[in-house]
Design an enzyme around this catalytic site. Structure first.
Site, mmCIF file in Angstrom:
data_model
loop_
_atom_site.group_PDB
_atom_site.id
_atom_site.type_symbol
_atom_site.label_atom_id
_atom_site.label_comp_id
_atom_site.label_asym_id
_atom_site.label_seq_id
_atom_site.Cartn_x
_atom_site.Cartn_y
_atom_site.Cartn_z
ATOM 1 N N TYR A 98 3.007 -49.009 -8.959
ATOM 2 C CA TYR A 98 1.902 -49.509 -10.834
ATOM 3 C C TYR A 98 1.000 -48.851 -10.638
ATOM 4 O O TYR A 98 0.324 -48.274 -11.375
ATOM 5 C CB TYR A 98 2.582 -50.249 -11.295
ATOM 6 C CG TYR A 98 2.721 -50.499 -12.928
ATOM 7 C CD1 TYR A 98 3.063 -49.398 -13.336
ATOM 8 C CD2 TYR A 98 1.717 -51.237 -13.424
ATOM 9 C CE1 TYR A 98 3.583 -49.660 -14.852
ATOM 10 C CE2 TYR A 98 1.750 -50.539 -14.804
ATOM 11 C CZ TYR A 98 2.816 -50.126 -15.694
ATOM 12 O OH TYR A 98 2.094 -49.725 -17.179
ATOM 13 N N SER A 156 13.058 -42.398 -25.926
ATOM 14 C CA SER A 156 14.195 -42.793 -26.006
ATOM 15 C C SER A 156 14.286 -44.213 -26.297
ATOM 16 O O SER A 156 15.320 -45.100 -26.946
ATOM 17 C CB SER A 156 15.642 -42.822 -24.876
ATOM 18 O OG SER A 156 15.302 -42.920 -24.262
ATOM 19 N N ALA A 200 -1.017 -48.737 -8.467
ATOM 20 C CA ALA A 200 -1.563 -46.980 -7.612
ATOM 21 C C ALA A 200 -1.680 -45.718 -8.633
ATOM 22 O O ALA A 200 -2.137 -44.851 -8.938
ATOM 23 C CB ALA A 200 -0.849 -46.937 -6.603
#
Length: 294
Positions: A184, A41, A186
């Site tokens: 983030y 989107s 990991a």
């Protein structure tokens, strides 16, 4: 779920139209491809949805925000004449993912290109022990559970059809640790292992998987990150699209299971290069020739 039905051919796609020849081939290079793009989107997902549609793919977009997604897919269809579908779903919910893939397959056909783009990032630049536990885990789930569930639902159809391609939107933070984006980092590292697992198990079935790092695109998410405050040097969205299109077209299959980076990698160079050994794969580096784990 919200559907955007098939559109009549755009004038640029009409047989005998002005895009015949080399330019017409470029525009239709993904004809017959059914692409499912998560997080379509806005941001990178939105760029990818339009770029794939412009090359002739039928594109299903998946995102949580139904209204914004439908608007985005309407715009893609109007701009490209491609067949599009908007499916509102949360990538971390198994039932929603299965239902979404079932709908895409029924409306557009079996998915031959899956782009796992949807994902969250740490809400604050803080050390792990100062992070909100619930938000930290939501980030990891979006980066790991989401790609797993989509691949789990889509890849059996690819195997049955004789092949397909999976792109995971990667990050340089998946190749190294981070002091303030631990969730983030990991999640993206784990996603690289998902990609390699798909490539290894899927090779015999014609299924190939890639990590595509988009660099730093100018999006709402990146502008909200303090680490990018004041940045003026952004990766061009068209560079991300170019790599994704080359992957989808089967031009980079020798890179399956490996990491590619938009804005740094040149498509022509990648086409002509055969990576050896563990190049562009996440590995533990030995400390020397005598390292027992080397």
């Amino acid at each position: 779920m919200i559907e955007k039905g098939p559109r009549p051919p755009h004038p640029s796609q009409a047989q005998g139209g002005p895009l015949d020849g080399a330019e017409g081939h470029r525009k239709r290079v993904l004809a017959g491809t059914v692409a499912l793009v998560t997080g379509a989107s806005a941001g990178i997902g939105r760029h990818l949805a339009q770029g794939l549609a412009e090359r002739g793919a039928a594109v299903a977009g998946l995102a949580r925000s139904a209204d914004r997604l439908l608007t985005a897919m309407d715009e893609v269809a109007d701009a490209t004449g491609a067949r599009t579908l908007a499916v509102a779903a949360d990538v971390t919910h198994p039932d929603a993912v299965r239902a979404a893939v079932t709908q895409v397959t029924a409306e557009l056909g079996p998915v031959t290109l899956l782009v796992n783009n949807a994902g969250l990032i740490d809400a604050a630049e803080v050390p792990l022990w100062e992070a909100d536990p619930a938000q930290w885990w939501q980030v990891v789930e979006s980066q790991v559970r989401g790609p797993f569930l989509l691949a789990h639902a889509v890849v059996p159809g690819m195997v049955a059809a004789g092949g397909g391609r999976v792109i995971g939107l990667g990050s340089g933070l998946g190749t190294r640790g981070s002091d303030v984006y631990s969730a983030y980092s990991a999640g993206k590292s784990a996603q690289m292992r998902i990609t390699e697992g798909l490539a290894l198990a899927g090779a015999a079935h014609g299924v190939r998987a890639f990590d595509l790092a988009p660099g730093v695109i100018d999006t709402g998410m990146t502008r909200a990150m303090p680490m990018h405050a004041g940045r003026t040097d952004w990766t061009r969205p068209e560079d991300v699209v170019a790599l994704a299109v080359a992957i989808a077209a089967g031009e980079l299959d020798q890179w399956s299971g490996r990491f590619l980076r938009a804005g740094a990698d040149d498509v022509a160079t990648l086409r002509a290069t055969m990576p050896a050994g563990t190049a562009r794969q996440l590995r533990l580096q030995p400390y020397g020739d005598t390292d027992p784990v080397g």
